[in-house]
Scaffold this motif. Structure first.
Motif, PDB file in Angstrom:
ATOM      1  N   ARG A 131      22.058 -26.799  -9.292  1.00 43.67           N
ATOM      2  CA  ARG A 131      22.738 -27.096  -8.514  1.00 43.67           C
ATOM      3  C   ARG A 131      21.009 -26.272  -7.590  1.00 43.67           C
ATOM      4  N   GLN A 132      21.093 -24.994  -7.684  1.00 47.90           N
ATOM      5  CA  GLN A 132      19.616 -24.577  -7.212  1.00 47.90           C
ATOM      6  C   GLN A 132      18.445 -25.512  -7.122  1.00 47.90           C
ATOM      7  N   GLY A 133      18.504 -25.397  -8.999  1.00 49.42           N
ATOM      8  CA  GLY A 133      16.927 -25.901  -9.158  1.00 49.42           C
ATOM      9  C   GLY A 133      17.068 -27.302  -8.523  1.00 49.42           C
ATOM     10  N   LEU A 134      17.797 -28.063  -8.295  1.00 51.14           N
ATOM     11  CA  LEU A 134      17.733 -29.417  -7.851  1.00 51.14           C
ATOM     12  C   LEU A 134      17.212 -29.546  -6.529  1.00 51.14           C
ATOM     13  N   GLY A 135      17.197 -28.808  -5.913  1.00 48.06           N
ATOM     14  CA  GLY A 135      16.874 -28.779  -4.657  1.00 48.06           C
ATOM     15  C   GLY A 135      15.330 -28.189  -4.865  1.00 48.06           C
ATOM     16  N   ARG A 136      14.688 -28.561  -5.603  1.00 46.29           N
ATOM     17  CA  ARG A 136      13.206 -27.281  -6.197  1.00 46.29           C
ATOM     18  C   ARG A 136      12.804 -29.161  -6.606  1.00 46.29           C
ATOM     19  N   LEU A 137      13.203 -30.417  -7.409  1.00 45.54           N
ATOM     20  CA  LEU A 137      13.068 -30.883  -7.864  1.00 45.54           C
ATOM     21  C   LEU A 137      13.242 -32.583  -6.886  1.00 45.54           C
ATOM     22  N   ASN A 138      12.478 -33.568  -6.932  1.00 50.10           N
ATOM     23  CA  ASN A 138      12.667 -34.925  -6.337  1.00 50.10           C
ATOM     24  C   ASN A 138      11.764 -35.827  -7.547  1.00 50.10           C
ATOM     25  N   SER A 139      12.091 -36.539  -7.416  1.00 53.33           N
ATOM     26  CA  SER A 139      12.463 -38.520  -8.279  1.00 53.33           C
ATOM     27  C   SER A 139      11.795 -39.221  -6.766  1.00 53.33           C
ATOM     28  N   GLU A 140      10.923 -40.123  -7.992  1.00 58.22           N
ATOM     29  CA  GLU A 140      10.165 -41.426  -6.773  1.00 58.22           C
ATOM     30  C   GLU A 140      11.825 -42.183  -6.607  1.00 58.22           C
ATOM     31  N   GLN A 141      12.922 -41.752  -7.505  1.00 59.62           N
ATOM     32  CA  GLN A 141      13.679 -43.277  -7.084  1.00 59.62           C
ATOM     33  C   GLN A 141      14.350 -42.618  -6.343  1.00 59.62           C
ATOM     34  N   GLY A 142      14.738 -40.791  -6.788  1.00 61.92           N
ATOM     35  CA  GLY A 142      15.640 -40.179  -5.399  1.00 61.92           C
ATOM     36  C   GLY A 142      17.399 -39.880  -5.748  1.00 61.92           C
ATOM     37  N   VAL A 143      16.601 -39.895  -8.010  1.00 64.24           N
ATOM     38  CA  VAL A 143      18.533 -39.897  -8.407  1.00 64.24           C
ATOM     39  C   VAL A 143      18.287 -38.554  -7.996  1.00 64.24           C
ATOM     40  N   PHE A 144      17.622 -37.025  -8.057  1.00 60.62           N
ATOM     41  CA  PHE A 144      17.993 -35.853  -7.978  1.00 60.62           C
ATOM     42  C   PHE A 144      18.905 -35.968  -6.746  1.00 60.62           C
ATOM     43  N   GLU A 145      18.253 -36.145  -5.517  1.00 62.68           N
ATOM     44  CA  GLU A 145      18.264 -36.080  -3.892  1.00 62.68           C
ATOM     45  C   GLU A 145      19.803 -37.307  -3.888  1.00 62.68           C
ATOM     46  N   ALA A 146      19.998 -38.019  -5.210  1.00 64.50           N
ATOM     47  CA  ALA A 146      21.796 -38.887  -4.780  1.00 64.50           C
ATOM     48  C   ALA A 146      22.661 -37.772  -5.728  1.00 64.50           C
ATOM     49  N   LEU A 147      21.797 -37.098  -6.653  1.00 61.06           N
ATOM     50  CA  LEU A 147      22.878 -35.625  -7.389  1.00 61.06           C
ATOM     51  C   LEU A 147      22.600 -34.945  -6.564  1.00 61.06           C
ATOM     52  N   ALA A 148      22.699 -34.295  -5.689  1.00 63.74           N
ATOM     53  CA  ALA A 148      22.768 -33.120  -4.489  1.00 63.74           C
ATOM     54  C   ALA A 148      23.718 -33.701  -3.873  1.00 63.74           C
ATOM     55  N   GLY A 149      23.920 -35.074  -3.384  1.00 63.84           N
ATOM     56  CA  GLY A 149      24.670 -35.315  -2.513  1.00 63.84           C
ATOM     57  C   GLY A 149      25.997 -34.759  -2.723  1.00 63.84           C
ATOM     58  N   LEU A 150      26.457 -35.728  -4.327  1.00 67.12           N
ATOM     59  CA  LEU A 150      28.065 -35.607  -4.426  1.00 67.12           C
ATOM     60  C   LEU A 150      28.505 -34.894  -4.011  1.00 67.12           C
ATOM     61  N   PRO A 151      30.736 -35.374  -3.483  1.00 66.39           N
ATOM     62  CA  PRO A 151      31.156 -34.112  -3.303  1.00 66.39           C
ATOM     63  C   PRO A 151      31.123 -32.924  -4.735  1.00 66.39           C
ATOM     64  N   PRO A 152      31.680 -31.677  -3.846  1.00 66.60           N
ATOM     65  CA  PRO A 152      31.196 -31.037  -5.443  1.00 66.60           C
ATOM     66  C   PRO A 152      32.270 -31.346  -6.887  1.00 66.60           C
ATOM     67  N   GLN A 153      33.507 -31.458  -6.760  1.00 69.32           N
ATOM     68  CA  GLN A 153      34.437 -32.124  -7.750  1.00 69.32           C
ATOM     69  C   GLN A 153      33.260 -33.504  -8.586  1.00 69.32           C
ATOM     70  N   GLN A 154      32.954 -34.721  -7.706  1.00 68.42           N
ATOM     71  CA  GLN A 154      32.185 -35.151  -8.818  1.00 68.42           C
ATOM     72  C   GLN A 154      31.015 -35.499  -9.108  1.00 68.42           C
ATOM     73  N   PHE A 155      30.088 -33.839  -8.045  1.00 70.34           N
ATOM     74  CA  PHE A 155      29.061 -33.066  -8.547  1.00 70.34           C
ATOM     75  C   PHE A 155      28.996 -32.319  -9.988  1.00 70.34           C
ATOM     76  N   ASP A 156      30.115 -31.688 -10.244  1.00 74.13           N
ATOM     77  CA  ASP A 156      29.864 -30.604 -11.141  1.00 74.13           C
ATOM     78  C   ASP A 156      30.698 -31.279 -12.169  1.00 74.13           C
ATOM     79  N   ALA A 157      31.616 -32.417 -12.766  1.00 68.13           N
ATOM     80  CA  ALA A 157      31.866 -33.308 -12.941  1.00 68.13           C
ATOM     81  C   ALA A 157      30.741 -34.194 -14.155  1.00 68.13           C
ATOM     82  N   VAL A 158      29.943 -34.360 -13.096  1.00 65.83           N
ATOM     83  CA  VAL A 158      28.773 -35.596 -13.496  1.00 65.83           C
ATOM     84  C   VAL A 158      27.731 -34.319 -14.053  1.00 65.83           C
ATOM     85  N   VAL A 159      27.269 -32.953 -13.970  1.00 70.21           N
ATOM     86  CA  VAL A 159      26.343 -32.577 -14.543  1.00 70.21           C
ATOM     87  C   VAL A 159      27.330 -32.080 -15.417  1.00 70.21           C
TER      88      VAL A 159
END
Length: 199
Positions: free
Chosen positions: A111-139
């Motif tokens: 989660r900390q490293g995600l803030g330093r990443l960016n992608s042209e498609q916005g995948v990392f930003e979309a992942l970081a925006g997930l609710p906590p349980q969904q974020f944990d489950a997906v990661v």
């Protein structure tokens, strides 16, 4: 009354301990539990460094002792066997706590490293925006490659609920990233193939 007779415990159903949960237990088992309960808890607390975890470990160990009581009665050194069960159970709890801590650290680091990443498609930003349980489950499922069963153990959820959070998380990411949706729709309308939506 002798060692093999059963007696109703006065506080049956209270406290969550192995004695209170079952109304008929051998008196010798009750005596062992009551005489050594403090020593068991102290040992578990020293190893686990957590009062609640120590109580749970002692409860689990004493349930195992109760389930093997008839076999333990014929042991030449029953006390030694009971302590062996206690040590093994506490060790299982210690290993589980270490594994939980390692998973929690991995999630935090990601989660900390995600803030330093960016992608042209916005995948990392979309992942970081997930609710906590969904974020944990997906990661945990798609990045750290844990099974739904292991994720359920870590998160305290059923496998079905873990799979639900994974599906919801993937769906939110796909909706947030137009190029992913375009890729899916192209596959459906362009060549008639179906996109795999299984977890």
């Amino acid at each position: 009354m002798n060692d093999n007779e059963y007696a109703e415990h006065a506080s049956a159903g209270s406290g969550g301990d192995p004695i209170g949960t079952y109304t008929h237990l051998p008196l010798s088992y009750q005596a062992l539990y009551l005489s050594d309960q403090e020593a068991f808890h102290d040992y578990a607390f020293v190893v686990l460094e957590d009062d609640e975890a120590a109580e749970e470990a002692v409860h689990t160990a004493m349930t195992r002792v109760r389930d093997n009581w008839e076999e333990l009665l014929v042991e030449s050194n029953m006390q030694q066997q009971v302590w062996a069960i206690m040590r093994q159970t506490v060790e299982e709890y210690r290993q589980a706590a270490e594994e939980r801590a390692a998973i929690a650290r991995s999630l935090h680091t990601y989660r900390q490293g995600l803030g330093r990443l960016n992608s042209e498609q916005g995948v990392f930003e979309a992942l970081a925006g997930l609710p906590p349980q969904q974020f944990d489950a997906v990661v945990l499922r798609y990045i750290l490659r844990l099974s739904a069963q292991r994720i359920g153990w870590y998160m305290g959820l059923s496998e079905q609920t873990v799979n639900y959070h994974c599906r919801q998380g993937k769906q939110r990411i796909e909706q947030a990233v137009p190029t992913l949706l375009k890729k899916d729709s192209d596959a459906i309308t362009g060549d008639g193939s179906e996109t795999d939506t299984k977890d």
